[in-house]
Design a protein around this motif. Structure first.
Motif, PDB file in Angstrom:
ATOM      1  N   THR A 122      56.795  39.863  43.502  1.00 31.51           N
ATOM      2  CA  THR A 122      57.008  38.492  43.944  1.00 31.51           C
ATOM      3  C   THR A 122      56.991  37.531  42.764  1.00 31.51           C
ATOM      4  O   THR A 122      57.873  36.681  42.624  1.00 31.51           O
ATOM      5  CB  THR A 122      55.920  38.080  44.954  1.00 31.51           C
ATOM      6  N   VAL A 123      55.986  37.703  41.908  1.00 31.80           N
ATOM      7  CA  VAL A 123      55.868  36.806  40.758  1.00 31.80           C
ATOM      8  C   VAL A 123      57.076  36.957  39.836  1.00 31.80           C
ATOM      9  O   VAL A 123      57.698  35.975  39.433  1.00 31.80           O
ATOM     10  CB  VAL A 123      54.559  37.078  39.995  1.00 31.80           C
ATOM     11  N   LEU A 124      57.433  38.210  39.547  1.00 30.48           N
ATOM     12  CA  LEU A 124      58.572  38.464  38.666  1.00 30.48           C
ATOM     13  C   LEU A 124      59.858  37.886  39.266  1.00 30.48           C
ATOM     14  O   LEU A 124      60.635  37.221  38.582  1.00 30.48           O
ATOM     15  CB  LEU A 124      58.758  39.965  38.472  1.00 30.48           C
ATOM     16  N   GLY A 125      60.061  38.161  40.559  1.00 30.95           N
ATOM     17  CA  GLY A 125      61.273  37.680  41.231  1.00 30.95           C
ATOM     18  C   GLY A 125      61.321  36.167  41.233  1.00 30.95           C
ATOM     19  O   GLY A 125      62.340  35.558  40.915  1.00 30.95           O
ATOM     20  N   GLY A 126      60.203  35.536  41.589  1.00 30.69           N
ATOM     21  CA  GLY A 126      60.150  34.078  41.657  1.00 30.69           C
ATOM     22  C   GLY A 126      60.378  33.458  40.287  1.00 30.69           C
ATOM     23  O   GLY A 126      61.215  32.574  40.112  1.00 30.69           O
ATOM     24  N   ALA A 127      59.654  33.983  39.286  1.00 28.84           N
ATOM     25  CA  ALA A 127      59.784  33.443  37.932  1.00 28.84           C
ATOM     26  C   ALA A 127      61.194  33.684  37.418  1.00 28.84           C
ATOM     27  O   ALA A 127      61.806  32.805  36.798  1.00 28.84           O
ATOM     28  CB  ALA A 127      58.760  34.101  37.014  1.00 28.84           C
ATOM     29  N   GLY A 128      61.726  34.882  37.702  1.00 27.38           N
ATOM     30  CA  GLY A 128      63.077  35.210  37.260  1.00 27.38           C
ATOM     31  C   GLY A 128      64.089  34.242  37.843  1.00 27.38           C
ATOM     32  O   GLY A 128      64.970  33.742  37.142  1.00 27.38           O
ATOM     33  N   THR A 129      63.926  33.945  39.152  1.00 28.11           N
ATOM     34  CA  THR A 129      64.851  33.037  39.809  1.00 28.11           C
ATOM     35  C   THR A 129      64.760  31.647  39.185  1.00 28.11           C
ATOM     36  O   THR A 129      65.773  30.998  38.914  1.00 28.11           O
ATOM     37  CB  THR A 129      64.530  32.939  41.307  1.00 28.11           C
ATOM     38  N   PHE A 130      63.547  31.212  38.942  1.00 24.79           N
ATOM     39  CA  PHE A 130      63.344  29.897  38.345  1.00 24.79           C
ATOM     40  C   PHE A 130      64.015  29.826  36.964  1.00 24.79           C
ATOM     41  O   PHE A 130      64.798  28.915  36.684  1.00 24.79           O
ATOM     42  CB  PHE A 130      61.846  29.609  38.222  1.00 24.79           C
ATOM     43  N   LEU A 131      63.750  30.834  36.145  1.00 19.66           N
ATOM     44  CA  LEU A 131      64.332  30.839  34.801  1.00 19.66           C
ATOM     45  C   LEU A 131      65.852  30.941  34.874  1.00 19.66           C
ATOM     46  O   LEU A 131      66.573  30.366  34.066  1.00 19.66           O
ATOM     47  CB  LEU A 131      63.775  32.017  33.986  1.00 19.66           C
ATOM     48  N   PHE A 132      66.314  31.669  35.869  1.00 18.03           N
ATOM     49  CA  PHE A 132      67.760  31.818  36.072  1.00 18.03           C
ATOM     50  C   PHE A 132      68.410  30.443  36.227  1.00 18.03           C
ATOM     51  O   PHE A 132      69.361  30.101  35.532  1.00 18.03           O
ATOM     52  CB  PHE A 132      67.999  32.672  37.312  1.00 18.03           C
ATOM     53  N   PHE A 133      67.845  29.637  37.133  1.00 17.26           N
ATOM     54  CA  PHE A 133      68.439  28.317  37.359  1.00 17.26           C
ATOM     55  C   PHE A 133      68.183  27.382  36.184  1.00 17.26           C
ATOM     56  O   PHE A 133      68.992  26.518  35.873  1.00 17.26           O
ATOM     57  CB  PHE A 133      67.895  27.706  38.645  1.00 17.26           C
ATOM     58  N   PHE A 134      67.035  27.585  35.549  1.00 14.13           N
ATOM     59  CA  PHE A 134      66.683  26.760  34.406  1.00 14.13           C
ATOM     60  C   PHE A 134      67.719  26.915  33.292  1.00 14.13           C
ATOM     61  O   PHE A 134      68.122  25.949  32.656  1.00 14.13           O
ATOM     62  CB  PHE A 134      65.293  27.161  33.913  1.00 14.13           C
ATOM     63  N   SER A 135      68.189  28.151  33.088  1.00 12.14           N
ATOM     64  CA  SER A 135      69.062  28.415  31.937  1.00 12.14           C
ATOM     65  C   SER A 135      70.526  28.524  32.331  1.00 12.14           C
ATOM     66  O   SER A 135      71.395  28.556  31.475  1.00 12.14           O
ATOM     67  CB  SER A 135      68.629  29.715  31.274  1.00 12.14           C
ATOM     68  N   LEU A 136      70.768  28.576  33.642  1.00 10.87           N
ATOM     69  CA  LEU A 136      72.133  28.870  34.105  1.00 10.87           C
ATOM     70  C   LEU A 136      73.172  27.924  33.521  1.00 10.87           C
ATOM     71  O   LEU A 136      74.201  28.359  32.999  1.00 10.87           O
ATOM     72  CB  LEU A 136      72.181  28.814  35.634  1.00 10.87           C
ATOM     73  N   SER A 137      72.888  26.596  33.601  1.00 11.80           N
ATOM     74  CA  SER A 137      73.919  25.640  33.224  1.00 11.80           C
ATOM     75  C   SER A 137      74.309  25.808  31.767  1.00 11.80           C
ATOM     76  O   SER A 137      75.485  25.875  31.424  1.00 11.80           O
ATOM     77  CB  SER A 137      73.455  24.220  33.501  1.00 11.80           C
ATOM     78  N   GLY A 138      73.291  25.928  30.902  1.00 14.52           N
ATOM     79  CA  GLY A 138      73.569  26.064  29.483  1.00 14.52           C
ATOM     80  C   GLY A 138      74.351  27.335  29.199  1.00 14.52           C
ATOM     81  O   GLY A 138      75.351  27.325  28.477  1.00 14.52           O
TER      82      GLY A 138
END
Lengths: 255, 669
Positions: free
Chosen positions: B240-256
């Motif tokens: 859960t933690v990995l998935g949640g953090a991964g998703t967050f980082l995904f959106f955090f870096s997606l645009s760039g």
């Protein structure tokens, strides 16, 4: 030299039958290719209305306007839009750059929306930037540039499509005197080197002093024309001030 | 005067109100429908226990409704806040014209009231129809008959819906009035002029973070797929933690990352308005990655609950059919207190007759299951050592089959067979060992696996499918083995409706002294399972739809407020000569991508989650995840699309408004 712009008895009325306002009362003039023409006049004189009519943003009530051989008063809305895109370039007082795009992208946008092939875009952007002396700010965003730089980026955007006519509405209005001078000098260079045709509305006598010829508008009529001839900058400027004081009202604005 | 102004405002900004109206109506509709379950009995013919089940479901729904109403209230406030923000200038104008603040507040009050009432009635109208259709579904799920048609209407649900939503409106109202009261005039008038601080993305760093986020997500997928849902708490937490953090980082870096990627392809980047659209989205995701993450997770929850909830319900219903080979099964075994060796067996037939029920009225099979000391250890290498099968004589096993109308099986004198109703993971080791020809030693004799001796018959009525794995051996080998339990399978005589009642009254809850007895009948299981499936399915749909509504509303409103901020940018595009069609396309693409970006990771998460869940659900029976997923997906797509198009229409209106206004003036001249 052939004439790029010809206005014949242009009239423009606002309002309805009971309450008519005459903004333009039969203005006629022409602009030759490669000419740098200024339009001066007090607030409410009709100079902005004239510019709007020429730039196809507004329609005339009577008269004809020919640009590059075509009568824009006879065109439909659709063909007007494409005409505007293909033949005209615009520079506005408040720059109108997209804050989300870099200078490079802002200039390139003018080409991409005209569906130019991407491979020719790079070279043309570089060339236009060179011409206006903004090569070193191309990677910056508008908020990282000075007003003068922004306006020159806007100039590059207007020029890059090789329009028949560049219309500038108070381009120095939001600039300090140093930036204004740099901008005006780069306009001159455009006219000299690229044979661009510029019609600039301004009420700044200093800006007008860079033009080849000046049209003075008062109460919707062409009040006076002042060609530069062989005058030096100083002589031409003095003549402009003279006419402006005759126009009445706007002498205070001369700085 | 206030009423006229308010009415006019609502009419004028109908499309602004569309999202608000939709959310409210959907919310009211769902809320009413799920709270009116107990009144649906009007159209059903039910037994007493079905009635009890319905009441239980209704109670559970009521409990969850409190939670749902909090979420819906939050959504209403959120949507309302957006509307107010867009109209600050208008209120500033009222005040400058000399209107008192309380009068402005009153206009707002009437507006909120109009829209509230309108959506309340629209939602109730839809809800009444929905509950009508739901009554049919409920009846089917509960296995109840449909009686004569009558109109289902729940007065209590109506009152409750009005009460809860009324409360939400009052909250929204107080919020609005407080907003107008506290604002300074200058802020109201210049609300639109406030500069947005634009932060361009930093591509270098974001590529690194993007790769890291993919690693996190991939790792959590791998963990959950390898270990399944019934793994240790620790692994689940890590996932859960990995998935949640991964998703967050995904959106955090997606645009760039994305921007960098497309910029590499100059042909694509320098085409039409692509550059602009991309920058728009990049800017949006860059500032709204938290919202994006939340929306993505809400969508994930919605997809998972909807499809696996409905799948689970399906699985339970399907399993029931396969799980009830007889009308009833009664068995007696040693109780937990007394050791198994002390059990000497009982005569179930005699017991039943003694207690007033004769299985002989219909057909029956009385059989015995035996325990063995250490049989499993003798199976082939690698077999699961901790699971002990039951042993059954070949003749007994054939009796059980015969009662189901299945042909008997045959065994050689030194062969054994295995029967397991379900290929459950628990039995996997043993079944694999059998297929490899694993031998079995019993009463000093070595038995080999019979060819084709692996059966999957259901051999008793039981609420859990994997209750038994049975080793079938030649009769004589079990003559000295300890007895594990005595089993009596019964089929009632056809057309005798009373039989079930007599059987239940004779045997339910009965056990001979010192032993444990258990009766499971088909009819009882049906009812039990029906109420379980219905509860699960309804709960899943209820919560799934609400979380979908939440995700869609948050997205839609985010986009709409974005459009408000973007009026200038689009206006500028027009000024430099971009055609209307190109602008519409750009807007469409922008909104499409903004709706798609959180949906795609949510889909991927859900696919993995459902895969893991379907393994878990396998214990109850095979889950037809595909069918129910498709149904769920259809519903999700319909609602999501509705929000998408409403958002597009709204944004287009906002972006075109100023321009259209100018053009109207021009054309009037």
């Amino acid at each position: 030299m052939s004439s790029i712009l010809q206005a014949q008895n242009v009239e423009k009325y606002y309002g309805n039958k009971g309450n008519l306002t005459r903004a333009l009362a039969g203005v006629s003039f022409s602009v030759e290719e490669g000419e740098y023409v200024g339009v001066m006049g007090a607030s409410g004189s009709g100079k902005t209305t004239l510019l709007n009519c020429i730039s196809t943003i507004d329609t005339v009530t009577a008269g004809h306007i020919h640009i590059d051989g075509r009568d824009i008063t006879e065109m439909g809305r659709k063909s007007l839009a494409s005409f505007r895109r293909e033949k005209l370039g615009f520079i506005f007082q408040d720059f109108n750059l997209l804050d989300t795009l870099t200078a490079y992208e802002n200039i390139a946008l003018a080409l991409t929306i005209r569906k130019r092939p991407p491979r020719e875009i790079n070279a043309r952007v570089k060339e236009a930037a060179e011409m206006l002396g903004i090569s070193d700010v191309l990677r910056r965003y508008p908020y990282q540039m000075s007003g003068g730089q922004k306006q020159r980026v806007a100039g590059a955007r207007a020029l890059i499509t090789n329009p028949a006519l560049i219309l500038a509405d108070e381009p120095t209005g939001a600039l300090d005197s140093k930036s204004a001078r740099a901008l005006l000098e780069s306009f001159r260079r455009l006219v000299r080197e690229k044979k661009a045709t510029i019609l600039m509305v301004t009420h700044d006598a200093f800006a007008a002093g860079h033009c080849d010829r000046i049209l003075f508008i008062r109460d919707g009529r062409l009040f006076h024309q002042l060609p530069r001839g062989r005058d030096t900058g100083k002589q031409f400027f003095d003549k402009i001030i003279e006419v402006v004081s005759l126009l009445g009202g706007e002498t205070n604005d001369v700085n | 005067m206030s009423i006229r102004l308010a009415l006019g405002n609502v009419r004028k900004s109908l499309r602004d109100y569309l999202i608000y109206f939709m959310t409210l109506s959907f919310g009211v509709c769902i809320f009413y429908a799920f709270n009116s379950i107990d009144s649906q009995q009007a159209v059903m013919e039910m037994t007493g226990s079905q009635m009890a089940a319905l009441r239980l479901i209704s109670r559970i729904m009521n409990t969850f409704s409190v939670f749902v109403s909090v979420i819906l209230a939050f959504l209403i406030l959120y949507a309302n806040g957006f509307l107010i923000k867009r109209r600050k200038k208008e209120f500033g104008l009222y005040i400058i014209l000399g209107m008192e603040k309380w009068m402005t507040a009153r206009i707002l009050l009437f507006e909120t009231l109009f829209v509230g009432l309108l959506s309340l009635f629209a939602g109730l109208f839809l809800g009444v129809f929905l509950s009508q259709g739901m009554a049919v579904v409920t009846a089917r799920l509960l296995g109840a008959g449909i009686g004569s048609f009558s109109f289902v209407f729940s007065f209590s649900a109506l009152v409750k819906t009005m009460g809860y939503f009324g409360l939400a409106f009052v909250l929204a109202l107080l919020f609005n009035i407080e907003m107008v009261r506290r604002q300074k005039l200058i802020d109201l008038l210049y609300a639109a002029k406030k500069n947005e601080s634009f932060k361009p993305p930093r591509p270098g760093l974001s590529i690194l973070i993007f790769i890291l986020s993919l690693c996190c997500i991939g790792l959590s997928y791998k963990l959950i797929l390898n270990n399944g849902l019934i793994s240790s708490q620790g692994i689940l937490t890590v996932c859960t933690v990995l998935g949640g953090a991964g998703t967050f980082l995904f959106f955090f870096s997606l645009s760039g990352f994305f921007l960098k990627l497309v910029q590499q392809n100059r042909g694509l980047y320098l085409k039409g308005l692509n550059m602009f659209v991309l920058r728009q989205i990049a800017g949006k995701i860059n500032t709204a990655y938290v919202t994006m993450t939340l929306v993505c997770l809400m969508l994930f929850v919605s997809i998972c609950t909807l499809s696996s909830g409905m799948g689970l319900a399906d699985a339970l219903a399907a399993e029931l059919r396969g799980n009830t080979p007889f009308d009833a099964t009664f068995f007696v075994r040693a109780s937990d207190e007394s050791p198994e060796s002390a059990y000497a067996g009982v005569d179930l037939l005699a017991i039943a007759r003694e207690r007033g029920f004769d299985p002989g009225e219909g057909t029956y099979a009385a059989v015995r299951a035996y325990a063995a000391d250490s049989p499993v250890a003798l199976l082939a290498e690698g077999a699961e050592k901790t699971v002990y099968p039951e042993f059954m004589k070949l003749s007994d096993f054939n009796k059980v089959l015969e009662l189901q109308g299945i042909d008997p099986i045959f065994l050689g004198a030194d062969e054994y067979a295995l029967n397991s109703g379900v290929r459950n993971e628990r039995w996997q080791g043993m079944l694999a060992a059998y297929e490899e020809g694993g031998a079995l030693e019993l009463a000093g004799k070595r038995l080999r696996a019979a060819a084709d001796g692996l059966y999957a018959y259901t051999t008793e009525v039981s609420s859990i499918k994997d209750y038994t794995i049975v080793a079938v051996v030649p009769d004589e080998l079990l003559s000295d083995a300890p007895i594990k339990r005595d089993i009596l399978h019964m089929n009632y005589p056809p057309g005798d409706g009373d039989c079930e009642k007599r059987c239940v009254s004779a045997l339910l809850g009965f056990a001979p002294e010192g032993f444990e007895g258990s009766l499971e009948t088909k009819a009882r299981m049906m009812e039990y399972s029906h109420s379980t499936t219905t509860t699960i399915a309804y709960l899943a749909i209820y919560l799934g739809v609400v979380s979908l509504l939440m995700a869609a509303t948050v997205l839609a409103i985010g986009q709409l407020s974005e459009a408000g901020d973007n009026v200038d940018r689009y206006g500028l595009l027009r000024k430099i000569g971009v055609e209307d069609r190109m602008i519409d396309t750009a807007l469409f693409a922008q909104i499409l991508i903004c709706f798609g970006v959180p949906a795609l990771p949510a889909l991927a998460h859900a696919a993995v989650g459902i895969r893991a869940a379907s393994k878990f659900v396998d214990i109850f029976g095979e889950m037809n995840i595909l069918g129910s997923s498709l149904v769920a997906a259809f519903g999700i797509v319909v609602i999501y699309c509705a929000y998408f198009f409403a958002t597009y229409a709204g944004s287009k209106r906002i972006v075109n408004k100023e321009y259209a206004h100018q053009r109207r003036i021009m054309e009037n001249e």
